[in-house]
Design an enzyme around this catalytic site. Sequence first.
Site, PDB file in Angstrom:
ATOM      1  CG  ASP A  13      -1.781   1.173   1.379  1.00 49.63           C
ATOM      2  OD1 ASP A  13      -2.382   1.604   0.367  1.00 49.63           O
ATOM      3  OD2 ASP A  13      -1.868   1.726   2.492  1.00 49.63           O
ATOM      4  CG  MET A  14       1.821   5.625  -1.647  1.00 48.08           C
ATOM      5  SD  MET A  14       1.579   6.478  -3.237  1.00 48.08           S
ATOM      6  CE  MET A  14       0.178   7.541  -2.843  1.00 48.08           C
ATOM      7  CG  ASP A  15      -1.935   7.691   0.590  1.00 48.68           C
ATOM      8  OD1 ASP A  15      -1.267   8.730   0.683  1.00 48.68           O
ATOM      9  OD2 ASP A  15      -2.522   7.354  -0.447  1.00 48.68           O
ATOM     10  CB  SER A 113      -2.006   3.491  -4.035  1.00 43.51           C
ATOM     11  OG  SER A 113      -2.466   4.636  -3.361  1.00 43.51           O
ATOM     12  CE  LYS A 145      -5.375  -0.817  -1.727  1.00 47.98           C
ATOM     13  NZ  LYS A 145      -4.187  -0.251  -1.026  1.00 47.98           N
ATOM     14  CG  ASP A 170      -2.433   2.433   6.415  1.00 48.05           C
ATOM     15  OD1 ASP A 170      -2.894   3.464   6.943  1.00 48.05           O
ATOM     16  OD2 ASP A 170      -2.635   2.153   5.217  1.00 48.05           O
TER      17      ASP A 170
END
Length: 219
Positions: A13-15, A113, A145, A170
């Site tokens: 994932d990114m953020d 993402s 997502k 996260d």
Amino acid sequence: MSTGELPQAVLFDMDGLLIDSERLWLEVEEEVVAWLGGTWSTEDQQRMLGGSLDKAVRYMLELTGADVPPAEVARRMLDGMAERLGACVPLLPGAKRLLAEVRAAGVPAALVSSSHRRLLEPVLDAVGREHFAVTVAGDEVARTKPDPEPYLTATARLGVQPRRCVALEDSPNGLAAAEAAGCVTVAVPSLLPVPSAPGRTVVASLTEVDLPRLAALVA
């Protein structure tokens, strides 16, 4: 460690996972909702965590009752985040080390993402595009997502089996997407607590994760 013991791929994932962007999103959300005539709370942000831009825009318009085109709200959100990420991409501890370790071992990695492609680009520049064999942005899938489509898209492009991959996330939304796709998951909670679950490992930081630990999860 032999190739047969390694994950077929590692999906990031990114953020909130690779970059400390949730505080930036909060700033942007507060600004946009204030422009719409309302107020934005931490609880509002948590409700939208890991979700799509379209969902956040709909929620803001319902929250404020503002008569503004959704496309204009989305544009302001993207402009605000692009400006901040253009100035600085705040990497989280352990992110670059883990990416480098995965790449050095020859294990393909994907960036998966909910953020739009426009926001992935400055992050890829900062982190290093060479770390990712595949990148999937939120505006490049039909269902974001917590739907599994983003992870199924990434694994299909990589030509790997989801159950032999580890996804790092996260947020509950992101974990739901990865687990529905069949991936083994590692949760690194940011704003919301994440409980343990079958096939899921919960850690406090990426500094606690290395390739041998990921390999053990899919062994």
